[in-house]
Design a protein around this motif. Structure first.
Motif, PDB file in Angstrom:
ATOM      1  N   HIS A 185      93.107 -53.914   4.041  1.00 53.62           N
ATOM      2  CA  HIS A 185      93.738 -53.833   5.252  1.00 53.62           C
ATOM      3  C   HIS A 185      93.063 -53.488   6.434  1.00 53.62           C
ATOM      4  N   ALA A 244      95.910 -58.372   7.230  1.00 56.86           N
ATOM      5  CA  ALA A 244      96.557 -59.199   8.368  1.00 56.86           C
ATOM      6  C   ALA A 244      96.252 -60.584   8.443  1.00 56.86           C
ATOM      7  N   ILE A 302      88.417 -54.100  11.990  1.00 56.81           N
ATOM      8  CA  ILE A 302      89.429 -53.370  12.516  1.00 56.81           C
ATOM      9  C   ILE A 302      90.057 -54.143  13.693  1.00 56.81           C
ATOM     10  N   THR A 303      88.797 -54.679  14.552  1.00 58.92           N
ATOM     11  CA  THR A 303      89.145 -55.629  15.615  1.00 58.92           C
ATOM     12  C   THR A 303      89.946 -56.870  15.464  1.00 58.92           C
ATOM     13  N   SER A 342      91.430 -57.599  12.589  1.00 57.25           N
ATOM     14  CA  SER A 342      92.908 -57.301  12.294  1.00 57.25           C
ATOM     15  C   SER A 342      94.026 -57.047  13.254  1.00 57.25           C
ATOM     16  N   ALA A 343      93.503 -56.358  14.237  1.00 52.12           N
ATOM     17  CA  ALA A 343      94.403 -56.330  15.490  1.00 52.12           C
ATOM     18  C   ALA A 343      94.597 -57.282  16.293  1.00 52.12           C
ATOM     19  N   PHE A 344      93.658 -58.396  16.217  1.00 51.70           N
ATOM     20  CA  PHE A 344      93.896 -59.413  16.891  1.00 51.70           C
ATOM     21  C   PHE A 344      95.009 -60.456  16.163  1.00 51.70           C
ATOM     22  N   ALA A 400      97.083 -59.280  13.918  1.00 52.18           N
ATOM     23  CA  ALA A 400      98.619 -58.867  14.135  1.00 52.18           C
ATOM     24  C   ALA A 400      99.187 -59.056  15.265  1.00 52.18           C
ATOM     25  N   SER A 401      98.351 -59.112  16.336  1.00 49.61           N
ATOM     26  CA  SER A 401      98.980 -59.646  17.953  1.00 49.61           C
ATOM     27  C   SER A 401      99.426 -61.156  17.824  1.00 49.61           C
ATOM     28  N   SER A 427     102.798 -61.104  15.726  1.00 47.86           N
ATOM     29  CA  SER A 427     103.754 -60.541  16.556  1.00 47.86           C
ATOM     30  C   SER A 427     104.258 -61.726  17.687  1.00 47.86           C
TER      31      SER A 427
END
Length: 358
Positions: free
Chosen positions: A117, A123, A182-183, A185-187, A189-190, A193
């Motif tokens: 994760h 992601a 982490i970075t 994964s956030a990208f 996830a964006s 969305s």
């Protein structure tokens, strides 16, 4: 001149001399049969609780009738087999997949904070599945292709994490790889969305799944993941001894006849398959692959293949317990299973990070 980046983790901080991937050097290993027996008993108890407790409570006699004399016209039999037993099987499979993926990942990259994760595998898999759902192609939406599509998406994003970390000044160090994971994964996830904003139909069908929940599945979806699941297990068991040797260092492993690059690539393929299977069934459930391998290393010191199936057992136990809590923690409604694992895993991640970098 900066040193060339390598697969080895960054030079250990002071506290790292006391820990090997989070395990105290003085810790006494428990006997493997005891640990295995305890995990099997816990798994059986949790499965019984999952089957018998709920809006409708079922006795042992009713459960046995459903198992050995199943009748589709009997309401209790259908609830037990088609809903509750399905929950048990999916939770066990997903938990085992995530735990084995976390164990292999931490072994390959030498990072005690390694977790699917956190490192972009979940992601990337979620993004691939949502993108294919948004396209609406019937072939891409096939239950048999869904785990493979998720595995490819997770593998691609994880490769991007490794490449980004490799190109940095410190190379594939623990802190660099974790931050890159982490970075990115956030990208991802964006992007997921963003896709859902432009496709309301996909949003409605995947909203619960994106929260990491195992509700709303069917037995055909479970049957569809069996071939890649068995393939991932075989690959993982075959490559585990070589990957364990890599913890001694690349030069030592090569001296013992291990083909380092091939072993790592094979291990990463197994990790991608495990994560693809887990995400295709239950969505992006986090922190199981972080919690379980660190607990197993605290409890036992065993051969690589034994460590793999112990991780699988404990992963199944953890996710079954989390699913049971998610269903019964609140009286009025059920929580997503991923919510419970996040509540458990976030403090564990912070604790391990503080211990490692202290």
């Amino acid at each position: 001149m900066a040193c060339a980046p390598t697969w080895s983790p960054i030079r250990a901080p002071r506290s790292q001399s006391l820990f090997h991937f989070g395990q105290p050097m003085h810790a006494k290993s428990l006997p493997l049969p005891w640990v295995a027996a305890a995990l099997f008993v816990l798994l059986a108890l949790l499965a019984f609780a999952e089957l018998s407790i709920g809006t409708m409570h079922f006795s042992l006699q009713t459960l046995l009738h459903a198992f050995f004399d199943y009748q589709p016209t009997v309401f209790s039999d259908r609830i037990i087999i088609d809903i509750r037993l399905l929950h048990v099987v999916v939770a066990a499979v997903v938990g085992a997949c995530l735990a084995m993926a976390g164990h292999l990942l931490q072994t390959i990259i030498g990072n005690p904070l390694g977790e699917p994760h956190i490192f972009g595998l979940n992601a990337g898999a979620s993004l691939a599945v949502v993108a294919c759902s948004a396209l609406g192609n019937a072939l891409l939406l096939s239950p048999f292709l869904r785990p493979l599509i998720a595995a490819i998406g997770g593998g691609v994003l994880f490769s991007a994490v490794l490449l980004a970390a490799y190109l940095s000044r410190q190379g594939l160090a623990v802190v660099t790889t974790t931050l890159c994971g982490i970075t990115l994964s956030a990208f991802a996830a964006s992007l997921t969305s963003l896709l859902l904003l432009f496709n309301e139909q996909t949003l409605q069908s995947t909203l619960l799944w994106l929260n990491g929940d195992i509700a709303g599945l069917s037995w055909p979806a479970v049957y569809a993941i069996l071939p890649p699941f068995l393939l991932a297990i075989v690959v993982a068991f075959l490559v585990s001894p070589a990957l364990s040797t890599l913890t001694l260092g690349e030069q030592v492993a090569e001296g013992l006849g291990v083909r380092v690059l091939r072993s790592r690539i094979t291990g990463l393929c197994a990790i991608a398959l495990f994560c693809g299977i887990a995400v295709s069934l239950a969505g992006p459930i986090g922190f199981v692959g972080l919690i379980v391998p660190n607990i197993v290393r605290q409890l036992i010191t065993v051969q690589p293949r034994s460590a793999l199936w112990v991780n699988a057992l404990m992963g199944a136990v953890l996710l079954l317990a989390a699913d049971l809590c998610a269903q019964h923690l609140l009286e009025s409604q059920s929580l997503a299973t991923g919510t419970v694992t996040a509540l458990l895993g976030a403090p564990v991640f912070v604790t391990l990070a503080v211990r490692y970098f202290r």
